[in-house]
Design a protein around this motif. Structure first.
Motif, PDB file in Angstrom:
ATOM      1  N   UNK A   1     -25.079 -28.424  91.578  1.00  0.00           N
ATOM      2  CA  UNK A   1     -24.792 -29.241  90.389  1.00  0.00           C
ATOM      3  C   UNK A   1     -23.806 -28.573  89.432  1.00  0.00           C
ATOM      4  N   UNK A   2     -23.609 -27.262  89.576  1.00  0.00           N
ATOM      5  CA  UNK A   2     -22.687 -26.570  88.666  1.00  0.00           C
ATOM      6  C   UNK A   2     -21.245 -27.032  88.862  1.00  0.00           C
ATOM      7  N   UNK A   3     -20.931 -27.598  90.034  1.00  0.00           N
ATOM      8  CA  UNK A   3     -19.553 -28.051  90.287  1.00  0.00           C
ATOM      9  C   UNK A   3     -19.124 -29.158  89.336  1.00  0.00           C
ATOM     10  N   UNK A   4     -20.077 -29.994  88.931  1.00  0.00           N
ATOM     11  CA  UNK A   4     -19.723 -31.116  88.053  1.00  0.00           C
ATOM     12  C   UNK A   4     -19.957 -30.797  86.587  1.00  0.00           C
ATOM     13  N   UNK A   5     -20.428 -29.590  86.286  1.00  0.00           N
ATOM     14  CA  UNK A   5     -20.696 -29.223  84.889  1.00  0.00           C
ATOM     15  C   UNK A   5     -20.008 -27.915  84.529  1.00  0.00           C
ATOM     16  N   UNK A   6     -20.658 -26.778  84.812  1.00  0.00           N
ATOM     17  CA  UNK A   6     -20.153 -25.485  84.357  1.00  0.00           C
ATOM     18  C   UNK A   6     -18.823 -25.093  84.991  1.00  0.00           C
ATOM     19  N   UNK A   7     -18.637 -25.440  86.269  1.00  0.00           N
ATOM     20  CA  UNK A   7     -17.353 -25.140  86.907  1.00  0.00           C
ATOM     21  C   UNK A   7     -16.221 -25.888  86.202  1.00  0.00           C
ATOM     22  N   UNK A   8     -16.479 -27.150  85.838  1.00  0.00           N
ATOM     23  CA  UNK A   8     -15.457 -27.971  85.164  1.00  0.00           C
ATOM     24  C   UNK A   8     -15.142 -27.405  83.782  1.00  0.00           C
ATOM     25  N   UNK A   9     -16.206 -27.046  83.032  1.00  0.00           N
ATOM     26  CA  UNK A   9     -16.009 -26.499  81.695  1.00  0.00           C
ATOM     27  C   UNK A   9     -15.319 -25.140  81.754  1.00  0.00           C
ATOM     28  N   UNK A  10     -15.668 -24.335  82.763  1.00  0.00           N
ATOM     29  CA  UNK A  10     -14.991 -23.050  82.954  1.00  0.00           C
ATOM     30  C   UNK A  10     -13.509 -23.273  83.255  1.00  0.00           C
ATOM     31  N   UNK A  11     -13.218 -24.256  84.118  1.00  0.00           N
ATOM     32  CA  UNK A  11     -11.836 -24.560  84.477  1.00  0.00           C
ATOM     33  C   UNK A  11     -11.007 -25.046  83.297  1.00  0.00           C
ATOM     34  N   UNK A  12     -11.654 -25.711  82.329  1.00  0.00           N
ATOM     35  CA  UNK A  12     -10.953 -26.204  81.132  1.00  0.00           C
ATOM     36  C   UNK A  12     -10.365 -25.073  80.300  1.00  0.00           C
TER      37      UNK A  12
END
Length: 570
Positions: free
Chosen positions: A346-357
């Motif tokens: 589930x981190x792919x749609x949350x924390x990974x996205x926010x980290x990528x921002x």
């Protein structure tokens, strides 16, 4: 082909409720319709869901933690509602009717979502990039979102099982084809996800959210058309009545006979005398020695009789019915160990996205890749690993293990759990390096640090590799180990690990935020991640995943695979 080999022997029927003819129904001829449906449905789902956290942040004006939790709560619901669809499919409607009905609900939800992002008055009120949605606008958005969650609940647990129903377990050639079907089923999922995470995410960020949600809505309508096109050729498993009622009957009957001694000769336990099981469309199951208390439900006595010479199902159950309950009990510990894996996923749609921002997303001087589009590397990873697994890993492993599938299903899932630990380690290391750059160059208030977003690729790629082992292994495991008349329910059970994984992620974020923001501190996951410690959160997930793997090893050693006595005859 001999007459006795003309019809399937696993209880499946054609659209007219007659025994399914192998020459005219099922097998590979129906798979394009099912895989086409799944590809388009997943394109719709991921096209809408991959970038959802940014829509909530940018258009609904939600903080990072709130947006992340709203996405995981909704995603979790998408994997809880399959229990509803699965129950209706196994008990009353059958998988075909359930898929069609819930697909229509899905299309309605997608249409409403598109309207909520494009129609004036319904879409959030924005002045440039500054959005302040009214309550009614947010309400319409969430109604659409949860209609989609309900719609997907009738599709997720049924489509994979419905595809597997097209192969006769009693036919060795078809059974072998079914084993690779699950790999290609997951492959088709990721073809849809590939288009969604690349083309559709770009459209959402650069063209508009109306188009970004509208295209997935059209894709879902096409998915329904695909599925309906194969109607005349499908094999269908008859619904066997309420599976929950049968399970409760065994528990009640065993409790009522608490003082009854189970005979040493298990052959005297009650079973239907016919070749077929008493449960519609189901094969008989062999007796197992685990959970012997429930065998009491199959001990016959005079008190089991009611008027007319019929057995009272609340006092006497067949061995197959007892073994259904035992199968579910055996599946539960395996199911529980899948929750932590889903939390990592589930981190792919949350924390990974926010980290990528927070990273440099430019490709050349003019093009900027949306951070949510990095999930394309998870998809590419799956598309690479599926054929590698099917054509290279399985044949090589078969030489060493002697197992037809290369690895047992439990071994396959365990390998994926190990890979998932490394995905969190990779994400944590990247965040440590990123934060070190922030401290060194005083980038605390800089929106993006000069570090390429493509450094996230390894963590996405590792999650994709883990999926091929664990998620596909789960699909096959829960279908094979489920009683015939409970396959949709068990597929739904496997999907609830994703739901609970999302809920666990929400819980962990909430706990971590509450604890780490005490005494006025910003915490691990503030709105400005440059001043936080997202790496600590990744280390926490890696440690929990390692502990979970240790538990999984104990569960896998304990598990006993089910045994079928005989096939249902036509």
């Amino acid at each position: 082909m001999a007459v006795e080999d003309t019809y399937t022997k696993d209880g499946t029927v054609d659209r007219h409720n007659n025994p399914a003819n192998k020459k005219k129904t099922g097998n590979k001829r129906t798979i394009p319709f099912i895989l086409g449906n799944e590809c388009c449905e997943r394109l719709a789902y991921y096209g809408m869901g991959t970038n959802l956290v940014l829509y909530m942040k940018l258009r609904l004006h939600q903080p990072n933690a709130t947006a992340a939790n709203n996405v995981t709560n909704w995603s979790g619901t998408c994997y809880i509602t399959p229990l509803i669809g699965a129950f209706l499919a196994d008990a009353y409607w059958g998988r075909y009717r359930t898929i069609v009905t819930f697909s229509i609900i899905y299309v309605i939800g997608m249409t409403l979502l598109t309207l909520s992002a494009s129609v004036s008055g319904i879409k959030p009120s924005c002045h440039g990039d500054d959005c302040h949605p009214k309550e009614i606008q947010s309400a319409v958005f969430f109604v659409a979102l949860y209609l989609i969650a309900l719609g997907t609940g009738g599709i997720k647990p049924c489509v994979s099982s419905f595809g597997a129903d097209q192969f006769d377990d009693a036919d060795e050639k078809e059974k072998k084809t079914k084993s690779s079907y699950f790999n290609w089923f997951y492959f088709s999922i990721n073809i849809g996800a590939l288009i969604a995470s690349s083309v559709l995410v770009w459209i959402q960020m650069n063209v508009g959210w109306g188009w970004g949600f509208g295209i997935p809505a059209v894709a879902m309508a096409i998915a329904l058309i695909f599925f309906l096109s194969g109607t005349g050729m499908y094999r269908r498993q008859k619904p066997g009545g309420s599976p929950l009622t049968r399970l409760v009957q065994v528990i009640v009957a065993a409790i009522r006979k608490y003082n009854v001694k189970v005979p040493d000769d298990k052959d005297v336990l009650y079973e239907n005398v016919d070749d077929e099981s008493a449960i519609e469309g189901s094969r008989k199951l062999d007796h197992t020695n685990q959970f012997g208390f429930f065998d009491k439900a199959a001990v016959a006595s005079e008190s089991n009789q009611i008027k007319g010479g019929m057995e009272d199902p609340w006092r006497l159950c067949t061995v197959t019915q007892v073994e259904e309950l035992k199968s579910i009990i055996r599946l539960l510990p395996v199911w529980a160990t899948g929750i932590m894996f889903a939390t990592v996923y589930s981190q792919m749609s949350t924390m990974f996205v926010l980290q990528g921002q927070t990273m440099n997303a430019h490709m050349g001087p003019h093009f900027e890749i949306p951070s949510a589009s990095l999930s394309i590397f998870d998809t590419i990873s799956v598309l690479i690993w599926v054929p590698i697994y099917n054509n290279i890993i399985v044949p090589v492993a078969r030489q060493y293990t002697g197992h037809d599938r290369g690895f047992t299903q439990l071994q396959r899932m365990g390998i994926g759990l190990v890979i998932s630990i490394f995905s969190m380690v990779a994400a944590g290391i990247l965040e440590v390096v990123r934060l070190d750059m922030v401290r060194t160059h005083n980038y605390y208030d800089k929106e993006q640090v000069p570090m390429s977003i493509f450094w996230q690729v390894p963590q996405y790629f590792l999650v994709g590799a883990a999926e091929v082992f664990t998620f596909i292994g789960q699909l096959e495991f829960f279908y094979d180990q489920a009683p015939d008349a409970m396959r949709s329910m068990c597929s739904a059970l496997s999907l609830t690990t994703v739901a609970l994984g999302n809920y666990l992620s929400t819980l962990l974020v909430t706990i971590v935020t509450k604890i780490t923001t005490k005494h006025g501190k910003l915490g691990w996951i503030p709105d400005n991640l440059n001043r936080g410690h997202l790496d600590y959160f990744y280390w926490l997930l890696a440690i929990l995943s390692l502990v979970n793997f240790g538990m999984y090893l104990l569960v896998a050693r304990w598990y006993k695979y089910k045994k079928v006595v005989s096939s249902v005859t036509a």
